[in-house]
Design an enzyme around this catalytic site. Structure first.
Site, PDB file in Angstrom:
ATOM      1  N   ARG A  89       0.734  -1.129  -0.292  1.00 20.56           N
ATOM      2  CA  ARG A  89       0.019   0.013   0.101  1.00 20.56           C
ATOM      3  C   ARG A  89       0.579   1.337   0.034  1.00 20.56           C
ATOM      4  O   ARG A  89       0.714   2.286  -0.737  1.00 20.56           O
ATOM      5  CB  ARG A  89      -0.892   0.204   1.231  1.00 20.56           C
ATOM      6  CG  ARG A  89      -2.198  -0.750   1.370  1.00 20.56           C
ATOM      7  CD  ARG A  89      -2.677  -1.142   2.500  1.00 20.56           C
ATOM      8  NE  ARG A  89      -1.795  -2.251   2.777  1.00 20.56           N
ATOM      9  CZ  ARG A  89      -1.992  -3.489   2.625  1.00 20.56           C
ATOM     10  NH1 ARG A  89      -3.035  -3.852   1.828  1.00 20.56           N
ATOM     11  NH2 ARG A  89      -0.949  -4.303   3.044  1.00 20.56           N
ATOM     12  N   THR A  90       1.721   1.145   0.969  1.00 18.42           N
ATOM     13  CA  THR A  90       2.571   2.555   1.043  1.00 18.42           C
ATOM     14  C   THR A  90       3.344   2.771  -0.427  1.00 18.42           C
ATOM     15  O   THR A  90       3.418   4.011  -0.727  1.00 18.42           O
ATOM     16  CB  THR A  90       3.703   2.467   2.226  1.00 18.42           C
ATOM     17  OG1 THR A  90       2.753   2.187   3.359  1.00 18.42           O
ATOM     18  CG2 THR A  90       4.208   3.683   2.414  1.00 18.42           C
ATOM     19  N   LYS A 118      26.596  -4.391  -3.291  1.00 14.66           N
ATOM     20  CA  LYS A 118      28.088  -4.552  -3.601  1.00 14.66           C
ATOM     21  C   LYS A 118      28.937  -3.517  -2.699  1.00 14.66           C
ATOM     22  O   LYS A 118      30.213  -3.278  -2.749  1.00 14.66           O
ATOM     23  CB  LYS A 118      28.349  -3.569  -5.034  1.00 14.66           C
ATOM     24  CG  LYS A 118      27.620  -4.303  -6.259  1.00 14.66           C
ATOM     25  CD  LYS A 118      28.015  -3.677  -7.350  1.00 14.66           C
ATOM     26  CE  LYS A 118      27.450  -3.996  -8.780  1.00 14.66           C
ATOM     27  NZ  LYS A 118      27.615  -2.774  -9.775  1.00 14.66           N
ATOM     28  N   ARG A 139      11.694   4.150   2.400  1.00 15.00           N
ATOM     29  CA  ARG A 139      11.146   3.173   3.565  1.00 15.00           C
ATOM     30  C   ARG A 139      12.345   2.207   3.920  1.00 15.00           C
ATOM     31  O   ARG A 139      12.814   1.675   2.964  1.00 15.00           O
ATOM     32  CB  ARG A 139       9.900   2.224   3.204  1.00 15.00           C
ATOM     33  CG  ARG A 139       9.781   1.101   4.042  1.00 15.00           C
ATOM     34  CD  ARG A 139       8.612   0.360   3.899  1.00 15.00           C
ATOM     35  NE  ARG A 139       7.491   0.964   4.326  1.00 15.00           N
ATOM     36  CZ  ARG A 139       6.083   0.509   4.605  1.00 15.00           C
ATOM     37  NH1 ARG A 139       6.096  -0.821   4.340  1.00 15.00           N
ATOM     38  NH2 ARG A 139       5.251   1.118   5.031  1.00 15.00           N
ATOM     39  N   HIS A 172       5.975   6.597  10.936  1.00 15.37           N
ATOM     40  CA  HIS A 172       5.265   6.415   9.769  1.00 15.37           C
ATOM     41  C   HIS A 172       4.478   7.499   9.568  1.00 15.37           C
ATOM     42  O   HIS A 172       3.246   7.607   9.792  1.00 15.37           O
ATOM     43  CB  HIS A 172       4.729   5.052   9.698  1.00 15.37           C
ATOM     44  CG  HIS A 172       4.260   4.401   8.425  1.00 15.37           C
ATOM     45  ND1 HIS A 172       4.487   5.175   7.258  1.00 15.37           N
ATOM     46  CD2 HIS A 172       3.913   3.209   8.007  1.00 15.37           C
ATOM     47  CE1 HIS A 172       4.041   4.574   6.164  1.00 15.37           C
ATOM     48  NE2 HIS A 172       3.593   3.318   6.603  1.00 15.37           N
TER      49      HIS A 172
END
Ligand code: NCD
Length: 358
Positions: A89-90, A118, A139, A172
């Site tokens: 959703r986000t 890497k 996120r 959040h």
């Protein structure tokens, strides 16, 4: 004017969240964020401005002409969605919000497909993204990373805004914005959010959405917060310390049904077992009394609502899904509109959209 270029990372990181706020604003004093990092950046005035803009965008988008106008607003900008933690959703709602405003997007959804695999540092990765994009929506499982990146970018040759789409167990902010937007819409013609009782239930210890929403609710008058969880998953002290300092009424409980009886909104959350420190740690906790089903639904007032940031497991029974008080589906869609409002505001398009002829 408080600027991130005038303060070292060490000094900035030591400030408390409210003291950090002016450093993150678009224009000092206006309150609208440039970097969006935590809930403490939003006061009631900003929340109401964003919700009004979200309603306006929603309305404009209904006609083809309006939608085409919106698609042109940020057609000259590009956004990078950098998600190194799972998300449906986000990720999608930010993507859809960008599409509404015409931003072109790029994405990394798995650190294993980027050069971090890497051995590249987060700092170098973010500097790379800022070479190609005008905003980073990120996120990360790492608490505080979005903040560090915001400071780094503001001190680079290509300062661009960061939008925190979930940082570790910590914050959040845009989820809390859509939660507030949902509460405002749900109680719009019923006297608003002031004086309401919000009951949080589930994993309140590790759920970042709870911390951010609990803070945003302190912007309203006389909202009571009830935290219902097994003792092992109860709300952390830093959340209740804020409530104590602000004189907000709250209650710690393990009785969901008692909570539902007095609730205007029940905010269910899932067990966040991805944060277990030992294998099977969460599975040992008795969560049977912390699920919302037909019996809880029968106890909820007729104007009460059920919310959930989603994804859900079994903490809300599917038999509740078609009840008009089940707000989680609408809550999800509200996320797209409020994120569009936030992104438009970050780039300075609040007033042009509010005043356009559509
Ligand atoms: C939440 C999250 O990622 O913190 N989900 C979301 O963004 N809608 C809640 C969760 O994962 O339980």
């Amino acid at each position: 004017m408080a600027k991130l270029t005038d303060i070292t990372w060490e000094d900035f990181s030591r400030l408390d969240l409210e003291a950090k706020k002016p450093y993150l604003e678009r224009t000092e004093g206006d309150g609208m964020p440039y970097h969006t990092l935590f809930a403490q950046q939003f006061d009631r005035g900003i929340l109401e401005r964003l919700c009004t803009l979200a309603n306006r965008i929603r309305f404009i988008n209904k006609s083809k002409e309006g939608a085409l106008y919106l698609k042109n607003v940020l057609a000259h900008k590009r956004a990078m969605l950098y998600f190194s933690q799972p998300s449906s959703r986000t990720f999608l709602s930010h993507l859809a919000a960008c599409q509404i405003l015409g931003l072109t997007t790029g994405s990394v959804r798995d650190a294993a497909t980027s050069s971090e695999f890497k051995g590249e540092s987060h700092e170098d990765s973010i500097r790379t993204f800022s070479s190609y994009f005008d905003m980073i929506i990120m996120r990360s499982p790492e608490q505080g990373l979005a903040e560090k990146m915001a400071w780094e970018l503001s001190n680079s040759e290509r300062p661009i805004p960061i939008l925190n789409a979930g940082s570790g167990k910590d914050q959040h902010p845009t989820q809390a914005l859509l939660d507030i937007y949902t509460l405002i819409r749900s109680f719009e013609n019923k006297g608003g959010i002031d004086g309401r009782t919000v009951v949080f239930c589930g994993d309140l210890k590790r759920g970042r959405t709870v911390r951010s929403l609990s803070y945003l609710l302190t912007n309203f008058s006389d909202v009571k917060q009830v935290f219902v969880a097994p003792p092992e998953l109860q709300v952390p002290d830093d959340v209740t310390a804020v409530l104590k300092a602000k004189g907000v009424r709250y209650e710690i409980s393990n009785d969901l049904r008692a909570g539902v009886r007095i609730a205007d909104a029940v905010y269910m959350t899932r067990i966040q077992d991805e944060w277990d420190t030992a294998k099977g740690e969460s599975a040992k906790i008795d969560t049977t009394g912390f699920k919302f089903g037909a019996e809880e639904l029968a106890l909820l007032g007729k104007d009460g609502i059920i919310m959930h940031p989603l994804p859900r497991r079994d903490e809300i029974a599917t038999c509740c899904d078609h009840d008009p008080r089940a707000m989680y589906w609408r809550q999800m869609r509200n996320g797209m509109w409020i994120r569009a409002a936030l992104i438009a505001s970050v780039f300075g398009f609040e007033q042009p959209i509010m005043n356009c002829g559509y």
